[in-house]
Structure formats: C-alpha cells, structure tokens
Design an enzyme around this catalytic site. Structure first.
Site, mmCIF file in Angstrom:
data_model
loop_
_atom_site.group_PDB
_atom_site.id
_atom_site.type_symbol
_atom_site.label_atom_id
_atom_site.label_comp_id
_atom_site.label_asym_id
_atom_site.label_seq_id
_atom_site.Cartn_x
_atom_site.Cartn_y
_atom_site.Cartn_z
ATOM 1 N N TYR A 42 -2.995 -2.077 -10.413
ATOM 2 C CA TYR A 42 -2.943 -1.839 -8.969
ATOM 3 C C TYR A 42 -2.138 -2.937 -8.252
ATOM 4 C CZ TYR A 42 -4.553 -2.032 -4.149
ATOM 5 O OH TYR A 42 -4.583 -2.133 -2.788
ATOM 6 N N LYS A 80 0.596 3.415 -2.972
ATOM 7 C CA LYS A 80 -0.580 4.287 -3.202
ATOM 8 C C LYS A 80 -0.203 5.773 -3.118
ATOM 9 C CE LYS A 80 -3.705 0.830 -1.206
ATOM 10 N NZ LYS A 80 -4.400 0.396 0.030
ATOM 11 N N VAL A 117 0.870 -3.658 3.909
ATOM 12 C CA VAL A 117 0.553 -4.928 4.541
ATOM 13 C C VAL A 117 1.770 -5.870 4.625
ATOM 14 C CG1 VAL A 117 -0.203 -6.157 2.459
ATOM 15 C CG2 VAL A 117 -1.336 -6.611 4.630
ATOM 16 N N SER A 128 0.796 -1.237 0.000
ATOM 17 C CA SER A 128 0.000 0.000 0.000
ATOM 18 C C SER A 128 0.827 1.284 0.000
ATOM 19 C CB SER A 128 -0.929 0.024 1.214
ATOM 20 O OG SER A 128 -2.039 -0.786 0.985
ATOM 21 N N TYR A 133 -4.569 4.267 8.025
ATOM 22 C CA TYR A 133 -5.916 3.693 8.090
ATOM 23 C C TYR A 133 -6.647 4.202 9.322
ATOM 24 C CZ TYR A 133 -3.897 1.028 4.388
ATOM 25 O OH TYR A 133 -3.262 0.689 3.240
HETATM 26 O O1 DON Z 1 -4.844 -4.620 -2.020
HETATM 27 C C1 DON Z 1 -4.293 -5.260 -1.144
HETATM 28 O O2 DON Z 1 -4.926 -5.900 -0.330
HETATM 29 C C2 DON Z 1 -2.777 -5.211 -1.044
HETATM 30 N N1 DON Z 1 -2.152 -5.358 -2.282
HETATM 31 C C3 DON Z 1 -2.292 -3.938 -0.430
HETATM 32 C C4 DON Z 1 -2.886 -3.709 0.874
HETATM 33 C C5 DON Z 1 -2.065 -2.977 1.832
HETATM 34 O O3 DON Z 1 -0.863 -2.916 1.826
HETATM 35 C C6 DON Z 1 -2.870 -2.395 2.884
HETATM 36 N N2 DON Z 1 -2.084 -2.182 4.025
HETATM 37 N N3 DON Z 1 -2.076 -2.115 5.075
#
Ligand code: DON
Length: 336
Positions: A194, A72, A264, A69, A246
């Site tokens: 994405y 982003k 994540v 993430s 978040y």
């Molecule tokens: O879209 C997803 O679930 C992951 N590729 C990225 C999510 C993420 O890193 C959220 N983080 N805390």
C-alpha cells in the site's frame, strides 16, 4: 506526448485559472509524511486529456510528486479486474465514511471498511490483487498505474521509506482489520504494498491521462491500450462520486459535479465519461485533505464549461468533438 492539441479556449481557460489562483496561499502542507512537508507550496500544475487524444497543460504540469491516495482508484480497478464486483464488495463497502481518510471505519458485523478510497479500504483492495508474493502484487499495481498513465512509472523510495517509518496509524488500521476478519493478508506485506503504491511518482500530465483512461471507459487515449473494461471504469467512477473527496465529497459533487479523487501530496484527478480527464497538482491542503488550489480550479472550470455530470446535455459547454486537432466544436452554451 504524442497527443493532439485542444481548442485554444481550453488552453486559455486553464491558463486563466492557473494565473488567478497562483496567489492563493491558503492551506497547509501535510506534516505527517516528512518529504511532503518540504515541497515548494507554490507549485501548481493543470492538465487535461480527452478520450480522443487531445491534451493541453499549464504551470507545473511536468513536476513529479508521489501519487498517494489517487493510487487507490487504480488498485481498486485492478481488484475489480481480478475479483469482480461481488468479490470486492465481499471485503469492502462502497459507502461514504463521513470521516477523515485515515479513520477506523469498519462496518459492524462484517468488519468491512466503509469504502475502497479511505486508507483502511485501500489496504483491503490492494490485498485483493492476485499475486503469489507481495512483490508481484505491487508490480501488478504499478503496471496498472503505468498502463493508465501511458508510461512506466517509478517509485520514490525516499517517500516510501520515510512513510513506512511513521506508519503506526496505518499499521494499527491493518491489525484492527485483521482482528475484525476483513483483512486476511499479512499486515507487514499489506502495509508495504500500500505505501509503495502511494509513493509512485506522477505528474499532473500523467494524472490527466490516467483520468482520461477512466473517462474513455478503460482505454488509454495516449497508447490506445485497453487497460480495463468499461464496466470496471464505471464502477470505479461511481465510487469516486460518493467517496473520492473524503468528507467533502458531497460539496464537491454540488459545486464541481464530476467523479474525483484527491491525494495528500496535492494531486486531484477528475473525469467526465466520454468527455475529459483532468489532472491537477498544488500541495497545500484544506482541512479535509484536498488541495486548496486544485479544488478551486475545478470549481471555476466546472462552472465555465458547465460539465456537471447531472447537467442537461444541452447545457454543457465542453469541446466534445475535435477535428484535425485544432477545430473547435462545442455543444450548447456560449462561453467555451
Ligand atoms: O496512507 C496515507 O496516509 C498516505 N499514504 C495516503 C493518504 C492520502 O493521500 C490521503 N489523502 N488525502
């Protein structure tokens, strides 16, 4: 890296925090992306980079992991470069969702996702990047990530493919946004761009340079390249303040006080304009999806250096001016 050393007090602070927190074994590895569930949970790396090219790192700062993430932030920067602030705000909001990162948080009436740092909003901002094909769109996002890191970044194809296989939730989000009218691009292409950007490999050292690029108003301190304008840097940092961690963003701002973004895979970036960029990596996550050790490390370092964005300048104890790479100049305070 062709960067200058920072004062010994910074090295020592990173090392102390690293050693103190290495034994913390709270948190869980994420299990919804198979390769992320298999990493060594003890990995822990920290790196700091300053806008004038100071750099120091400790622990597993050169271990590669997928940026997830944190990407982003940089796809948002590119969407802002391409579409301008109003062009982006037409399609995505900038309010904290107060929900988990994969929530279906769409504004009533417009169908806009709440912000660009939750999955729904990030898929929209990626789709706003100008390109004639999905391939070109991803290449431009990867180029933005690479320019911010100061080196060519690669994709972990295994992470990408395995996440694509279990992407029902994100696919559903994209379909939902298309039906609400907030996503106009093709669902499969949007999802692929994405997830590929999430699978770009970085190290904590890269993250520090990327964060320092934000802290330096869009100029990479390693390459001296102007990657984006200072307006774009400010806009991105502002969204990071309210939405980057978040539904822990409020407590993060209280305890740490600098714009941040987590991923994540256990990465966190945080940046203080004109002062520093910090990159951290430790895989086990708390309930909000933020790295347990990285959050605690930032809390300790923020207290030690009193770097809160809203602190009085005279209360800060950051090394703000470095001469010849080894002298130590601090403003205010006594413990830097
Ligand atoms: O879209 C997803 O679930 C992951 N590729 C990225 C999510 C993420 O890193 C959220 N983080 N805390």
């Amino acid at each position: 890296m062709a960067l200058r050393p920072l004062p010994p007090s910074v090295d020592e602070a990173l090392q102390t925090v690293h050693d103190e927190l290495l034994e913390v074994d709270d948190g869980e590895l994420p299990d919804y992306i198979p390769p992320l569930a298999k990493v060594d949970p003890r990995q822990f790396g920290l790196a700091v980079c300053t806008p004038d090219g100071g750099f120091t790192a400790t622990g597993d700062h050169d271990v590669a992991f997928s940026v997830q993430s944190i990407s982003k932030v940089f796809s948002l920067a590119l969407a802002l470069v391409d579409r301008g602030l109003d062009g982006v705000l037409e399609h995505v909001g900038v309010e904290p969702s107060g929900e988990s990162f994969n929530a279906i948080s769409l504004e009533e009436g417009t169908g806009r996702p709440d912000n660009p740092l939750i999955n729904a909003g990030a898929m929209v901002t990626s789709s706003l990047v100008k390109a004639d094909s999905a391939e070109e769109r991803f290449d431009r996002i990867r180029a933005m990530l690479s320019a911010s890191a100061g080196r060519e970044l690669e994709v972990d194809e295994n992470v990408f493919e395995q996440e694509l296989e279990v992407a029902d939730h994100n696919r559903a989000l994209a379909h939902f946004m298309r039906s609400a009218g907030s996503l106009t691009a093709d669902v499969d292409e949007t999802l692929e761009v994405y997830l590929r950007q999430c699978a770009v490999l970085v190290t904590a050292g890269d993250l520090a340079v990327m964060a320092a690029t934000l802290a330096a108003g869009g100029r990479n301190p390693l390459t001296d390249e102007r990657v984006f304008s200072s307006d774009v840097a400010r806009h991105v940092l502002t969204v990071m303040v309210t939405c980057g961690m978040y539904d822990a963003s409020g407590e993060w701002m209280l305890r740490v006080g600098s714009p941040a973004k987590s991923g994540v895979s256990g990465g966190i970036i945080t940046a203080s304009p004109g002062q520093f960029g910090l990159g951290l990596f430790s895989p086990p996550l708390d309930e909000q999806g933020n790295s347990v050790r990285a959050v605690q490390a930032c809390e300790r370092l923020a207290e030690r250096f009193s770097w809160h964005t809203l602190a009085l300048p005279e209360d800060r104890r950051l090394p703000v001016e470095l001469e010849d790479g080894d002298s130590e100049t601090v403003s205010g305070g006594d413990s830097a």
